[in-house]
Scaffold this motif. Sequence first.
Motif, PDB file in Angstrom:
ATOM      1  N   ALA A  58       0.729  -1.261   0.042  1.00 32.29           N
ATOM      2  CA  ALA A  58       0.018  -0.031  -0.033  1.00 32.29           C
ATOM      3  C   ALA A  58       0.840   1.170  -0.086  1.00 32.29           C
ATOM      4  N   SER A  59       1.957   1.242   0.680  1.00 30.90           N
ATOM      5  CA  SER A  59       2.857   2.352   0.825  1.00 30.90           C
ATOM      6  C   SER A  59       3.588   2.614  -0.547  1.00 30.90           C
ATOM      7  N   VAL A 111       1.350   4.379  -2.971  1.00 29.49           N
ATOM      8  CA  VAL A 111       1.532   5.871  -2.889  1.00 29.49           C
ATOM      9  C   VAL A 111       2.731   6.521  -3.190  1.00 29.49           C
ATOM     10  N   SER A 114      -4.717   3.884   1.047  1.00 21.27           N
ATOM     11  CA  SER A 114      -3.816   4.221  -0.350  1.00 21.27           C
ATOM     12  C   SER A 114      -4.717   4.351  -1.456  1.00 21.27           C
TER      13      SER A 114
END
Length: 211
Positions: A14-15, A18, A68
């Motif tokens: 998810a990071s 982004v 996200s």
Amino acid sequence: MTEPVLHGYFRSTASYRVRIALNLKGVAYADAFHHLLKGEQRAPDYLMLNPQGFVPTLEVDGTVLTQSLAICEYLDETIAGHKLLPDDPLRRAGVRAAALLIACDIHPIQNLKVLQRLRGLGLNKEQVTDWARQVIDEGLEAFDRLIAGEEGPYCFGDQVTLADIFLVPQLGNARRFGVELRWPRLLAVEQACLALDAFSRAAPQNQPDAE
């Protein structure tokens, strides 16, 4: 926009999403790292920012954004340049559906929190890994069929969209769990994306907190 702060972890898919979106939009950002395996995402000061104790969290202009997909759409709506979602409503719905397939139907069922609970229920390491592998395999099979009628080089034609931003990190995660990547179309999309600076700079192995 003042320089945002991205709270994340190098291996978090998810990071990773982004980071790609920020790079595509040309947004410089500061990092704040939270080691998920050490439980740093459950520290009281971080829970004040994100009550779920998940990454990523984006601090921007005095506001805290989580999830996200919501962060990526915020970036698309507020920053000119590369469009992550098509203008046409039907195409936009198609791209969203592909991204949501990963964000809602693959990732949550095989993320760290779920796998830890499975271990807590008495499943051994091999059983937990098999669970994650099956979830990812079934989800990617559906994703492949969903975009089967679309031309490349990316998921939906000649421009990177949210679908690509969500697919590439999930393929990386699939490898970690030993999923057989038997989808030539998805691998071709991945190869095209990883040739782009926005993706390569966002890759887990290129993050300052990478182990």
